[in-house]
Design a protein around this motif. Structure first.
Motif, PDB file in Angstrom:
ATOM      1  N   HIS A  71       0.938  -1.191  -0.163  1.00 58.36           N
ATOM      2  CA  HIS A  71      -0.206   0.030   0.137  1.00 58.36           C
ATOM      3  C   HIS A  71       0.725   1.218  -0.051  1.00 58.36           C
ATOM      4  CE1 HIS A  71       0.967  -0.247   4.128  1.00 58.36           C
ATOM      5  NE2 HIS A  71       0.434   1.081   4.173  1.00 58.36           N
ATOM      6  N   ALA A  72       0.389   2.406  -0.211  1.00 57.84           N
ATOM      7  CA  ALA A  72       0.902   3.696  -0.182  1.00 57.84           C
ATOM      8  C   ALA A  72       0.247   4.546   0.776  1.00 57.84           C
ATOM      9  CB  ALA A  72       1.141   4.334  -1.517  1.00 57.84           C
ATOM     10  N   VAL A 100      -1.839   4.735  -7.790  1.00 55.71           N
ATOM     11  CA  VAL A 100      -2.793   3.582  -8.059  1.00 55.71           C
ATOM     12  C   VAL A 100      -2.661   3.041  -9.521  1.00 55.71           C
ATOM     13  CG1 VAL A 100      -5.204   2.810  -8.711  1.00 55.71           C
ATOM     14  CG2 VAL A 100      -4.710   4.180  -6.435  1.00 55.71           C
ATOM     15  N   ARG A 101      -2.506   4.148 -10.602  1.00 55.00           N
ATOM     16  CA  ARG A 101      -2.445   3.823 -11.902  1.00 55.00           C
ATOM     17  C   ARG A 101      -0.977   3.358 -12.353  1.00 55.00           C
ATOM     18  NH1 ARG A 101      -5.896   9.038 -13.845  1.00 55.00           N
ATOM     19  NH2 ARG A 101      -8.197   8.295 -13.114  1.00 55.00           N
ATOM     20  N   GLU A 102       0.122   4.223 -11.704  1.00 46.97           N
ATOM     21  CA  GLU A 102       1.385   3.772 -12.358  1.00 46.97           C
ATOM     22  C   GLU A 102       2.064   2.867 -11.165  1.00 46.97           C
ATOM     23  OE1 GLU A 102       2.304   4.918 -15.268  1.00 46.97           O
ATOM     24  OE2 GLU A 102       0.174   6.058 -15.385  1.00 46.97           O
ATOM     25  N   ARG A 107      -4.546   0.265  -2.393  1.00 45.50           N
ATOM     26  CA  ARG A 107      -4.939   0.860  -1.097  1.00 45.50           C
ATOM     27  C   ARG A 107      -4.012   1.935  -0.784  1.00 45.50           C
ATOM     28  NH1 ARG A 107      -3.488  -0.354   4.350  1.00 45.50           N
ATOM     29  NH2 ARG A 107      -5.161   0.228   5.832  1.00 45.50           N
ATOM     30  N   LEU A 108      -4.574   3.002  -0.450  1.00 44.93           N
ATOM     31  CA  LEU A 108      -3.833   4.308  -0.043  1.00 44.93           C
ATOM     32  C   LEU A 108      -4.274   4.617   1.407  1.00 44.93           C
ATOM     33  CD1 LEU A 108      -4.134   6.388  -3.074  1.00 44.93           C
ATOM     34  CD2 LEU A 108      -2.257   4.860  -2.652  1.00 44.93           C
ATOM     35  N   LEU A 155      -9.526   2.816  -1.150  1.00 46.67           N
ATOM     36  CA  LEU A 155      -9.420   1.628  -2.158  1.00 46.67           C
ATOM     37  C   LEU A 155      -9.368   2.011  -3.327  1.00 46.67           C
ATOM     38  CD1 LEU A 155     -11.255  -1.230  -0.354  1.00 46.67           C
ATOM     39  CD2 LEU A 155      -9.008  -0.906  -0.128  1.00 46.67           C
ATOM     40  N   ALA A 156      -8.483   1.483  -4.407  1.00 52.82           N
ATOM     41  CA  ALA A 156      -8.223   2.012  -5.617  1.00 52.82           C
ATOM     42  C   ALA A 156      -9.539   2.019  -6.376  1.00 52.82           C
ATOM     43  CB  ALA A 156      -7.530   1.009  -6.395  1.00 52.82           C
TER      44      ALA A 156
END
Length: 160
Positions: A71-72, A100-102, A107-108, A155-156
């Protein structure tokens, strides 16, 4: 890892440069910012938040790379002059989309002080939801007292 230059609706996020240090030091010492942020040792790992060519704050991220817990996390501060204009959510959303995309995070997390209602409101606008209170989570650098933190996640598939 640092992010490339990222463009939001109104903000640009770019890697900080040494010339940003004095401006960021001044921002983090503003009473409204200093209440929640202690001056970092360095800004090299942060991204400058820029509006109309002016550095108005900084945003940073960290990544948990263990595949079982990947996660980030995100953290941000903006000059009080720019509070309440939707720039915080713009910056957080812009960085979140990149993570999320790159970077492939599903999950953040973000963890403001529980008493920082303006930050909590801002993060909710991006889609973060409270998970729970982390008791005695962070030390107030001005008083030395422990304060509660609010763990929020996104969540993404919830990212707007």
């Amino acid at each position: 890892m640092s992010a490339p230059e990222l463009r939001g609706e109104r903000v640009v996020l770019r890697p900080t440069v040494p010339a940003d240090t004095d401006r960021l030091d001044a921002i983090v010492r503003e009473p409204e910012v200093a209440r929640w942020w202690s001056p970092p040792e360095e800004y090299a790992s942060m991204l400058a938040v820029v509006v109309e060519g002016e550095v108005i704050g900084a945003i940073q991220f960290n990544e948990e790379t263990d595949p079982e817990f990947r996660h980030a996390g995100i953290d941000i501060f903006l000059s009080a002059r720019w509070h309440g204009q939707g720039l915080g959510p713009d910056a957080v959303r812009t960085l979140a989309r990149w993570l999320v995309r790159e970077r492939g995070h599903h999950r953040l997390v973000i963890d403001p002080a529980a008493a920082n209602t303006a930050a909590v409101r801002s993060y909710r606008k991006v889609g973060f939801t409270p998970v729970g209170i982390m008791r005695a989570y962070g030390r107030d650098h001005r008083t030395g007292e422990w304060e509660d933190g609010l763990l929020m996640d996104l969540l993404a598939d919830e990212l707007t």
